[in-house]
Design an enzyme around this catalytic site. Structure first.
Site, PDB file in Angstrom:
ATOM      1  N   SER A  88       0.834  -1.199   0.000  1.00 51.70           N
ATOM      2  CA  SER A  88       0.000   0.000   0.000  1.00 51.70           C
ATOM      3  C   SER A  88       0.876   1.260   0.000  1.00 51.70           C
ATOM      4  CB  SER A  88      -0.949  -0.045   1.203  1.00 51.70           C
ATOM      5  OG  SER A  88      -1.996   0.898   1.065  1.00 51.70           O
TER       6      SER A  88
ATOM      7  N   ASP B 162      -5.212  -3.722  -2.954  1.00 55.76           N
ATOM      8  CA  ASP B 162      -4.285  -3.399  -1.873  1.00 55.76           C
ATOM      9  C   ASP B 162      -3.494  -4.615  -1.393  1.00 55.76           C
ATOM     10  OD1 ASP B 162      -3.399  -2.752   0.984  1.00 55.76           O
ATOM     11  OD2 ASP B 162      -4.200  -0.833   0.306  1.00 55.76           O
TER      12      ASP B 162
END
Length: 376
Positions: A45, A207
């Protein structure tokens, strides 16, 4: 023989500004022209974005940290996702129309927010060609970025490394050599439902924290002997009274984000510590037979509740985003951590950098021991 040190940067949206403060404290221990003290960089991320930026400046630690500090201290929400009234309204209308279309017609990724400005920012700031040059010069051994596949529910570690490193495969996770691009960073930072998924190699990714069951594994597979982890899990305020009603959607959303970004990393650290303790009890010859090795770790976490800090800067969020969050029950008084992940405004990110610096300075002697830095 020198030890191979890895840096693992966890995910957490705007919370990743905290990581820069920690690095600012560490960089003070090295000469101005020193390379980064990490042979391996790994992240997911927003932590992957920080790691990649460091990889492009692996030959000069001070310059890499200085650049990241400048970027995070001048952040605005509109640099990450479109946040004006017109842009938010247009995007939500587009998503509503997509919901009425059939699957064959509906080929674009759906999301609550449009994060196309982030792609533009990454293209401006990161020179990916520098990564291979730094690996070739020996300033860096490897960098790994985690992303989650929506096709097979596996975690993929996309890595760029020295030729001595091979791909690996374990249960529901694997490491694939590649040349990193902006698409990999867009994929690893695509918070589920909030930002759109990204297509990579004929599959769709989101993610990196979602399906990652072992966030430390890529660093270990890449050859780390020691791992420094900057974890963005912060202490939460204790409730002043018993909960006497069902939690609101905003509270649940905050718990889900906390789980995605922090719980697996904390669990993996506990598992590593158990393995280290077990190996200490086994004779050296037997340890070699079971193909395990001890990995020392240094973990830095925020000393304050990042959600409470975010609440202090809630009004810095663009009005359109505040109204949008209000619809799901989130405001400055909400018991939810959602704002702390989405508040990409310089007052908040600067506060996190300062907190990271303060927390790291309290452990500066621990840093010296971990990195074997001799002081006179």
């Amino acid at each position: 023989m020198s030890e191979t040190i890895a840096l693992v940067l966890g995910g957490g949206g705007a919370r990743a500004a905290y990581q820069i403060g920690v690095l600012k404290a560490l960089v003070q221990l090295y000469p101005r022209n020193h390379h980064i003290p990490f042979a391996i960089l790994s992240g997911s991320s927003a932590g992957a974005i920080n790691a990649t930026s460091l990889a492009t400046h692996a030959s000069c630690f001070h310059l890499g940290v200085k650049k990241l500090d400048w970027v995070w201290r001048h952040f605005e929400t509109k640099k990450v996702y479109r946040s004006s009234f017109w842009d938010v309204f247009k995007h939500l209308c587009k998503m509503a129309l997509k919901g009425l279309q059939t699957d064959k017609m509906n080929t674009d990724a759906g999301s609550l927010l449009d994060n196309s400005p982030l792609r533009q920012l990454l293209n401006q700031l990161i020179d990916f060609q520098r990564i291979e040059r730094n690996i070739g010069s020996g300033a860096l051994k490897a960098i790994s970025i985690d992303a989650s596949s929506y096709n097979d529910s596996h975690s993929y570690s996309f890595y760029q490394a020295h030729n001595s490193v091979d791909d690996w495969q374990r249960a529901r996770r694997q490491g694939n050599r590649c040349t990193l691009t902006t698409n990999h960073l867009m994929a690893t930072s695509a918070i589920p439902l909030v930002f759109p998924s990204i297509k990579l190699n004929q599959a769709y990714f989101g993610d990196g924290s979602v399906h990652q069951l072992s966030p430390l594994s890529s660093s270990i597979h890449l050859g780390a002997d020691k791992i420094m982890v900057i974890n963005l899990d912060s202490p939460h305020k204790k409730p002043q009274h018993e909960i006497d009603a069902h939690p609101k959607a905003a509270t649940i959303a905050g718990h889900l984000l906390d789980t995605i970004f922090s719980d697996t990393l904390n669990s993996d650290l506990e598992r590593l510590e158990r393995i280290n303790t077990t190996l200490d009890l086994i004779p050296g010859a037997d340890v070699e037979m079971i193909n395990l090795r001890k990995i020392n770790t240094l973990v830095i976490k925020p000393s304050e509740d990042l959600s409470e800090i975010a609440a202090r800067y809630y009004k810095d969020l663009p009005l359109a985003i505040r109204i949008l969050l209000k619809f799901i029950g989130i405001d400055s008084q909400s018991d939810s951590s959602v704002v702390s992940y989405l508040l990409f405004e310089k007052a908040y990110t600067s506060a996190l950098i300062d907190l990271g610096y303060q927390d790291a300075m309290t452990q500066i002697d621990t840093f010296k021991d971990f990195f074997n830095i001799k002081t006179t």
